[in-house]
Design a protein around this motif. Structure first.
Motif, PDB file in Angstrom:
ATOM      1  N   ALA A 163       1.402  -4.010 -12.280  1.00 16.96           N
ATOM      2  CA  ALA A 163       1.906  -5.309 -11.441  1.00 16.96           C
ATOM      3  C   ALA A 163       0.930  -5.919 -10.274  1.00 16.96           C
ATOM      4  O   ALA A 163       0.271  -6.491 -10.165  1.00 16.96           O
ATOM      5  N   GLY A 164       0.766  -4.392  -9.467  1.00 17.82           N
ATOM      6  CA  GLY A 164      -0.290  -4.561  -8.847  1.00 17.82           C
ATOM      7  C   GLY A 164      -1.815  -5.013  -8.988  1.00 17.82           C
ATOM      8  O   GLY A 164      -2.357  -5.556  -8.409  1.00 17.82           O
ATOM      9  N   ARG A 172       4.285  -2.983  -5.076  1.00 18.94           N
ATOM     10  CA  ARG A 172       3.907  -1.991  -3.936  1.00 18.94           C
ATOM     11  C   ARG A 172       2.617  -1.447  -3.665  1.00 18.94           C
ATOM     12  O   ARG A 172       2.050  -0.911  -2.849  1.00 18.94           O
ATOM     13  N   ASN A 173       1.887  -1.173  -4.741  1.00 15.69           N
ATOM     14  CA  ASN A 173       0.823  -0.485  -4.932  1.00 15.69           C
ATOM     15  C   ASN A 173      -0.150  -1.322  -6.052  1.00 15.69           C
ATOM     16  O   ASN A 173      -0.272  -2.103  -6.680  1.00 15.69           O
ATOM     17  N   PRO A 174      -1.976  -1.722  -5.699  1.00 18.49           N
ATOM     18  CA  PRO A 174      -2.235  -1.953  -6.521  1.00 18.49           C
ATOM     19  C   PRO A 174      -2.981  -0.810  -8.075  1.00 18.49           C
ATOM     20  O   PRO A 174      -3.959  -1.368  -7.905  1.00 18.49           O
ATOM     21  N   ARG A 233       0.914  -1.031  -0.115  1.00 16.77           N
ATOM     22  CA  ARG A 233      -0.452   0.006   0.163  1.00 16.77           C
ATOM     23  C   ARG A 233       0.781   1.348  -0.368  1.00 16.77           C
ATOM     24  O   ARG A 233       0.724   2.590   0.452  1.00 16.77           O
ATOM     25  N   GLU A 234       2.374   0.761  -0.729  1.00 15.96           N
ATOM     26  CA  GLU A 234       3.622   2.443  -0.254  1.00 15.96           C
ATOM     27  C   GLU A 234       3.055   2.933  -2.096  1.00 15.96           C
ATOM     28  O   GLU A 234       3.088   2.408  -2.487  1.00 15.96           O
ATOM     29  N   PRO A 235       3.321   4.061  -1.493  1.00 13.75           N
ATOM     30  CA  PRO A 235       4.011   4.601  -3.376  1.00 13.75           C
ATOM     31  C   PRO A 235       5.248   4.012  -3.665  1.00 13.75           C
ATOM     32  O   PRO A 235       5.442   3.150  -2.894  1.00 13.75           O
ATOM     33  N   SER A 236       5.558   3.690  -5.266  1.00 12.57           N
ATOM     34  CA  SER A 236       6.454   2.802  -4.993  1.00 12.57           C
ATOM     35  C   SER A 236       8.145   4.140  -5.286  1.00 12.57           C
ATOM     36  O   SER A 236       8.963   3.302  -5.887  1.00 12.57           O
ATOM     37  N   GLY A 237       7.627   5.272  -5.842  1.00 13.93           N
ATOM     38  CA  GLY A 237       9.132   5.482  -6.356  1.00 13.93           C
ATOM     39  C   GLY A 237       9.542   5.737  -7.843  1.00 13.93           C
ATOM     40  O   GLY A 237      10.355   5.653  -7.903  1.00 13.93           O
ATOM     41  N   ASN A 238       8.594   4.734  -8.466  1.00 15.30           N
ATOM     42  CA  ASN A 238       9.372   4.258  -9.771  1.00 15.30           C
ATOM     43  C   ASN A 238       8.237   3.752 -10.972  1.00 15.30           C
ATOM     44  O   ASN A 238       7.402   4.600 -10.361  1.00 15.30           O
TER      45      ASN A 238
END
Lengths: 303, 303, 303, 303
Positions: D115-116, D109-111, D88-93
């Motif tokens: 990928a999420g 990292r998140n939905p 549930r975190e920002p990915s920064g990518n």
């Protein structure tokens, strides 16, 4: 030097360690069930002498050692153009990593990591029947028929999600020309080839003979190309342990997770060791020890 | 082989290209003002023959070539223990990258990237006066006094923020024992050393002589250690171009941004080329060409 | 709503958990010796009501909460120009990571990771006495003198190798104008400031009052700037747990490894909780629970 | 506030900029041929008022906005268990990056990154006919039939090598239960859905109504879940520009490369803007401007 005696002595020395340490590759059943307690070693000199000991005529899955012959097919067919889509530098990352591909726009670092071999195979698939040509090359080099292990190829295909990801990732950068399916089919079949130490020592013979076929004498590669393959083997041929191999063994080597390692002593001989249990880097544990002993006893390090 | 004729021929062949391509390192004034149109080459064989041509006696800033001698001092003093904090694998990243250090807990990949050489220097600083020992080693190896270039050392210190970052980053992982200040002071001084091609060809002589001092014959390193240094040079000695060097030249080399490259032909000779203009990888452009010509003409590739 | 009763109830509810889980920050002695079993909570509404309970007047090391006030000083002094060297996006990496800086040429992702706060501090140091201005701002906002903890500042400086690395790394990209020494001196002093929950709830008051000073009513920031600081707190204010805070608490927060967390309920109130034991993300374990309870009971989530 | 007048004014203000800047997504023909010079805006309040202006009833490809509804289906069906394989975190990518997946063992990292959303879709495919359920949800939320664009879905499938790589990469870590084929088939179909601004403003209505269906009043999500979706939208909903959206607009938003952006004003209204030309982050250029104008004029920022 009496190579036969030396190889037998290496086998005797390592026998007590057989099956004691390391892990057999377990990602597919056909590899997982290979008994760990096997060891073979074989060599063939430039001028055709052979020596072998231990389980040297037992066929095993050559796995990434096939990358050496795929590269050879690519260099034969394309010469310098092969390098337009494949680098020649060590990667510093695991053999199946996708990270570097992302920052380097889908161009793999070298032909011996999975992404690089898949990219080479894509070029082969554009040119000819890559599976048939691979068997043709190896059959010619060994002087006897070489075949795929269809069970292994099927298992690789069924579980090779990382390799499927690598191929599609490169294709997303426009670096793979063909459909991913036939490229991976060829790649997985190449990995599945079964050969023995003795067969591999013979097949790699051109690498210590300035590119000349071990039997027919025709040029498999030019002298320059053969030396370049050796250079790539030394810098990139053994996964993340290339520095360690150079440091401890000092010979161009190409390894596979089936437990085989092919080594070249330029202008002298080619050598193949095999033992299925791997150390953490994915290289054969006893294979590395045997090569270190061989290099130590013969003083053949290129350094 | 008449090496003197060969070196003169290489100088003549490359003369038209002098100053035509590549960039002199410009990050500090003392390097930026070096005239690009210079080229020197020198060699010394195992048995003491020497040949040199071009600007072979002009001193230049050896820069990262000093990492070779720092490593030698470290191996002399610590043997295998040196490798507890420094790896032996190619990094796959730029020589001054911090990225790998973060994921590998502050342990540098090898002693020839900046982080690795700083880590080696830290070990030296724990043991003795690292600056004095470096000059002592080089003076002994060359048979004449070698000195630091204080202007270069001061400039490196004043602008070396990336190296200061590397040292502090490793210290944050507990990998640097000493205060960062004295470690970097020694490191920057080592980089500032001025030597000529001829001096470097002599100084590196132990690397082609199984570790034996080029004049006195005493062991600078053991035979095994000397071969291992050569292996590290081949896999890691030329920044991001180690694969390219192995592929095209096939010799253990260590380069510096001052434009010098030291090469070893094991059991035969040591060679140094110098030309200040660099190609994109940070290696001397004409130096690489000269080494490729030399290897091509003499067939001395280790492969 | 009777905030005093609510805060007392939160204190009573959490009391049994005091000192039971989490780890007090231990990287410097002055933080490591803080007793874990403490908890305070305080709030101040837009219109000046206050409530507080537990250890709400015990001063603690505000650590990264100071980044909020450094950013405020920077926005006051430079307006939009501040953002030329600092981003506004979540980093996705640990607060003290160097990796992203390398691929993004020394520009930190946001002002709440260490690199970003050091970059902000560099801009402040260019303009005025950053240490004096920070104390001046906080003293004005609280209505009582605020001071550095010199022992903490000295310890941070003596052990802050990662921060020294970050500053030098940014300087190597030309992103730090001043000498690294004074910039880090100011940064370490800012982190060392001691304040209580009640003082921080008051000091942050302008963030729920459209930028207006909690007592004097003058504009500390413009309304737009105050809302933007809140936005940055929500997306980047709590290390790697910004998503988790938004998901569970739903309020702009800024935390510090001293165990404090400042939260803003826009247009309503500011809140500060403190408990020294941290969970794995570096945020106060009981502080997070208290904020989740507060948001749950009052329904003040911005979502 | 007269929303109709406001939306018309925003349309008038932005009209001169239509088609002047930004780039229409061009990776598949069906998106590339959408005329850039279109702009629509629509809103629906909690209590059912609607306003819309410009091309507000023109259907467009909702693309990643579908991730919002896939997440909703996942939260409905699995509750908290959904978060076992998705962060549930920002990915920064970048939204389609593979790098973080490699270091984080295949857990996205998140939905809202590709990928999420693929991982969410895998969970849906395990439970029911994910394509039919998606259309069912949207048809119910809009009160009129919603459909896939089969040409778009087929194009996505034929060119979606990066997404195929992502899915296989996650599967190589054991994070995808189903065959990759059906999972991606559902994912590509979800992305292909065509809806208008007005339909999306209606469909997202439950997000400003504590989870209540915009027409029937039944709970689409619990209140807590609805607020959590809003929190995820704010921190992760707009690719690499989440910080910028929070900073400039201050509302939970989810965007798609078709040029649509859905925004939520909690407890007040849902809003959808659409204009096909994108800025560098992949978000609609005029859509962002329109949202900034709307937030500025109405003061609805959550901060």
């Amino acid at each position: 030097m009496d190579y036969q005696l030396l190889l037998e002595d290496i086998v005797d020395t390592l026998r007590p360690e057989l099956g004691k340490a390391g892990q057999v590759a377990s990602y597919i059943p056909a590899l997982a069930r290979v008994p760990a307690a096997q060891f073979g070693i074989a060599l063939r000199t430039c001028d055709g002498q052979e020596a072998h000991a231990g389980d040297s005529t037992t066929p095993f899955s050559i796995q990434s050692i096939s990358k050496l012959f795929a590269l050879t097919l690519g260099m034969q067919a394309m010469g310098e153009k092969l390098w337009e889509r494949i680098g020649r530098e060590p990667s510093g990352n695991p053999f199946n990593s996708l990270v570097q591909l992302e920052s380097e726009q889908g161009i793999p670092r070298n032909p011996f990591i999975n992404a690089g071999a898949i990219a080479v195979t894509d070029r082969l698939v554009s040119l000819f029947d890559a599976k048939a040509h691979m068997l043709g090359l190896l059959t010619s080099l060994c002087g006897e028929p070489i075949a795929f292990d269809d069970e292994v190829a099927a298992s690789e295909a069924a579980t090779g999600f990382r390799n499927i990801a690598l191929a599609n990732f490169m294709k997303s950068f426009g670096r793979i020309d063909n459909d991913v399916g036939p490229v991976l089919d060829a790649y997985f079949h190449h990995c599945s080839i079964r050969m023995s130490c003795l067969q591999l020592a013979r097949a790699a013979g051109y690498l210590c003979r300035d590119g000349q076929h071990p039997y027919s004498g025709e040029q498999v590669l030019t002298e320059k190309q053969a030396r370049r393959v050796n250079a790539l083997m030394l810098t990139c041929g053994t996964y993340d342990a290339a520095g360690e191999f150079a440091f401890r063994i000092g010979l161009p080597c190409k390894s596979g997770v089936g437990g085989g390692i092919v080594a070249v002593v330029p202008d002298k001989l080619t050598l193949c060791v095999w033992s299925p249990a791997l150390e953490h880097s994915g290289n054969s544990l006893l294979g590395m020890k045997a090569l270190e002993m061989f290099a130590g006893r013969t003083g053949v390090s290129v350094f």
